[in-house]
Design a protein around this motif. Structure first.
Motif, PDB file in Angstrom:
ATOM      1  N   THR A 128     -50.802  46.819 -18.094  1.00 21.23           N
ATOM      2  CA  THR A 128     -50.152  45.725 -18.806  1.00 21.23           C
ATOM      3  C   THR A 128     -50.031  46.037 -20.471  1.00 21.23           C
ATOM      4  O   THR A 128     -50.914  46.399 -21.075  1.00 21.23           O
ATOM      5  CB  THR A 128     -51.389  44.314 -18.587  1.00 21.23           C
ATOM      6  OG1 THR A 128     -51.551  44.219 -17.384  1.00 21.23           O
ATOM      7  CG2 THR A 128     -50.676  43.281 -19.333  1.00 21.23           C
ATOM      8  N   VAL A 129     -48.675  45.711 -20.700  1.00 16.33           N
ATOM      9  CA  VAL A 129     -48.472  45.744 -22.087  1.00 16.33           C
ATOM     10  C   VAL A 129     -48.704  44.404 -22.784  1.00 16.33           C
ATOM     11  O   VAL A 129     -47.985  43.572 -22.454  1.00 16.33           O
ATOM     12  CB  VAL A 129     -46.906  46.250 -22.280  1.00 16.33           C
ATOM     13  CG1 VAL A 129     -46.546  46.452 -23.806  1.00 16.33           C
ATOM     14  CG2 VAL A 129     -46.582  47.575 -21.681  1.00 16.33           C
ATOM     15  N   THR A 130     -49.478  44.426 -23.908  1.00  6.94           N
ATOM     16  CA  THR A 130     -49.912  43.204 -24.678  1.00  6.94           C
ATOM     17  C   THR A 130     -49.130  42.916 -25.909  1.00  6.94           C
ATOM     18  O   THR A 130     -49.207  41.903 -26.335  1.00  6.94           O
ATOM     19  CB  THR A 130     -51.361  43.429 -24.831  1.00  6.94           C
ATOM     20  OG1 THR A 130     -51.724  44.500 -25.841  1.00  6.94           O
ATOM     21  CG2 THR A 130     -52.461  43.678 -23.547  1.00  6.94           C
ATOM     22  N   GLY A 131     -48.435  43.936 -26.397  1.00  5.06           N
ATOM     23  CA  GLY A 131     -47.588  43.768 -27.524  1.00  5.06           C
ATOM     24  C   GLY A 131     -46.843  45.101 -27.884  1.00  5.06           C
ATOM     25  O   GLY A 131     -47.181  46.279 -27.374  1.00  5.06           O
ATOM     26  N   ARG A 132     -46.147  45.014 -28.473  1.00  2.00           N
ATOM     27  CA  ARG A 132     -45.076  46.153 -28.911  1.00  2.00           C
ATOM     28  C   ARG A 132     -44.527  46.054 -30.350  1.00  2.00           C
ATOM     29  O   ARG A 132     -44.229  44.944 -30.851  1.00  2.00           O
ATOM     30  CB  ARG A 132     -44.044  46.347 -27.920  1.00  2.00           C
ATOM     31  CG  ARG A 132     -42.983  44.970 -27.803  1.00  2.00           C
ATOM     32  CD  ARG A 132     -41.920  45.114 -26.836  1.00  2.00           C
ATOM     33  NE  ARG A 132     -40.827  44.050 -26.823  1.00  2.00           N
ATOM     34  CZ  ARG A 132     -39.961  44.169 -26.136  1.00  2.00           C
ATOM     35  NH1 ARG A 132     -39.703  45.223 -25.161  1.00  2.00           N
ATOM     36  NH2 ARG A 132     -39.100  43.209 -26.014  1.00  2.00           N
ATOM     37  N   ALA A 133     -44.202  46.888 -30.934  1.00  2.83           N
ATOM     38  CA  ALA A 133     -43.388  47.008 -32.134  1.00  2.83           C
ATOM     39  C   ALA A 133     -42.540  48.573 -31.882  1.00  2.83           C
ATOM     40  O   ALA A 133     -43.000  49.387 -31.517  1.00  2.83           O
ATOM     41  CB  ALA A 133     -44.255  47.304 -33.349  1.00  2.83           C
ATOM     42  N   PHE A 134     -41.501  48.251 -32.428  1.00  8.48           N
ATOM     43  CA  PHE A 134     -40.107  49.471 -32.387  1.00  8.48           C
ATOM     44  C   PHE A 134     -39.365  49.455 -33.627  1.00  8.48           C
ATOM     45  O   PHE A 134     -38.974  48.404 -34.147  1.00  8.48           O
ATOM     46  CB  PHE A 134     -39.490  49.444 -31.116  1.00  8.48           C
ATOM     47  CG  PHE A 134     -38.583  48.119 -30.693  1.00  8.48           C
ATOM     48  CD1 PHE A 134     -37.422  48.216 -31.142  1.00  8.48           C
ATOM     49  CD2 PHE A 134     -39.438  47.047 -30.146  1.00  8.48           C
ATOM     50  CE1 PHE A 134     -36.584  47.170 -30.861  1.00  8.48           C
ATOM     51  CE2 PHE A 134     -38.580  45.955 -29.742  1.00  8.48           C
ATOM     52  CZ  PHE A 134     -37.145  45.872 -30.200  1.00  8.48           C
TER      53      PHE A 134
END
Length: 274
Positions: free
Chosen positions: A154-160
């Motif tokens: 599960t991906v809980t947060g992201r920044a790109f």
């Protein structure tokens, strides 16, 4: 002068590394490698395409990888590593397995990829909820999320960052800022993607700050390849490499005062009451 007492160079063991044509962080890979292991690097042919899903597919074509692996054979490596995150996750789990199989056929050696190593590292850490930091565009970042979801992560947060070129020039400051943004999501671990994104020195700082394991594309690639040799990657204060570093001290709390310094209850008279 007689130098025969030196006995010659120590025997070396080799890791053959296939990297995309624009890979610029050879020196970072070496920092995870113990003294008795050498890296033998080769690159895929240049293609005039910006970083994105199309490039990820082009640099991971089986024929291209096979030619690179056969070129590495002259150096006598014992294991092969495909050092490209997007190229190894763009085809999903089946695509990653097919890449490893293509490399094994060409080199008749054990093979790992960055994205396969990522899943191994998450399993090692017992992490099922992951925050992501990438330099990629939205579409490439979403492809990474799909790969992890397919693996039950599960991906809980992201920044790109949305970059399409010169990723190796991103400073640690920007990596740390993205990690802080993505890491406020209750994840078990944070993954910094792209082998062209510098991460080595920032990992211990972020682990101490976020209090979760922080792993990166280059780190997991070297960790997995060296494990195939029966040896360990080196790196100070990195949770993936040292189980002792996975135990964080309690969060900062005020130090307890000695009894003689504790405040005493004051009477009404002492407070000046009538």
């Amino acid at each position: 002068m007689d130098v025969s007492f030196l006995g010659g160079p120590k025997p070396q063991r080799g890791v053959g590394v296939v990297a995309p044509f624009d890979f610029a962080l050879d020196r970072e890979l070496w920092r995870w490698v113990p003294d008795h292991v050498s890296l033998h690097l080769t690159r895929t042919p240049f293609v005039p395409v910006e970083v994105g899903l199309d490039l990820a597919r082009l640099v991971s074509e089986h024929e291209t990888l096979g030619e690179a692996v056969r070129a590495l054979g002259a150096t006598g490596p014992e294991v092969l590593a495909y050092a490209c995150a997007s190229g190894s996750f763009v085809g999903g789990l089946a695509g990653e397995r097919a890449l490893c199989a293509a490399m094994r056929r060409a080199g008749e050696l054990p093979a790992v990829t960055t994205s396969g190593a990522l899943l191994q590292a998450l399993s090692e850490l017992g992490a099922r909820r992951v925050a992501l930091v990438t330099p990629y565009t939205r579409s490439v970042t979403e492809s990474l999320e799909e790969y992890l979801s397919e693996a039950g992560i599960t991906v809980t947060g992201r920044a790109f960052l949305g970059l399409t070129r010169h990723i190796w020039k991103v400073p640690y400051r920007d990596v740390a800022e993205m990690a802080r943004e993505a890491g406020r999501s209750g994840a078990d671990a944070l993954f910094i993607s792209c082998t062209n994104l510098p991460t080595y020195d920032v990992i211990p700082q972020l682990e101490a700050e976020l209090r979760v394991p922080v792993i990166s594309a280059n780190q997991v690639t070297m960790w997995a390849a060296l494990a195939r040799l029966g040896t360990r990657a080196v790196g100070p204060y990195q949770a993936l490499l040292d189980p002792a570093a996975r135990v964080w001290p309690p969060a900062d709390v005020p130090e307890a005062l000695p009894p003689e310094d504790l405040p005493r209850e004051r009477s009404k008279e002492q407070e000046g009451w009538a």
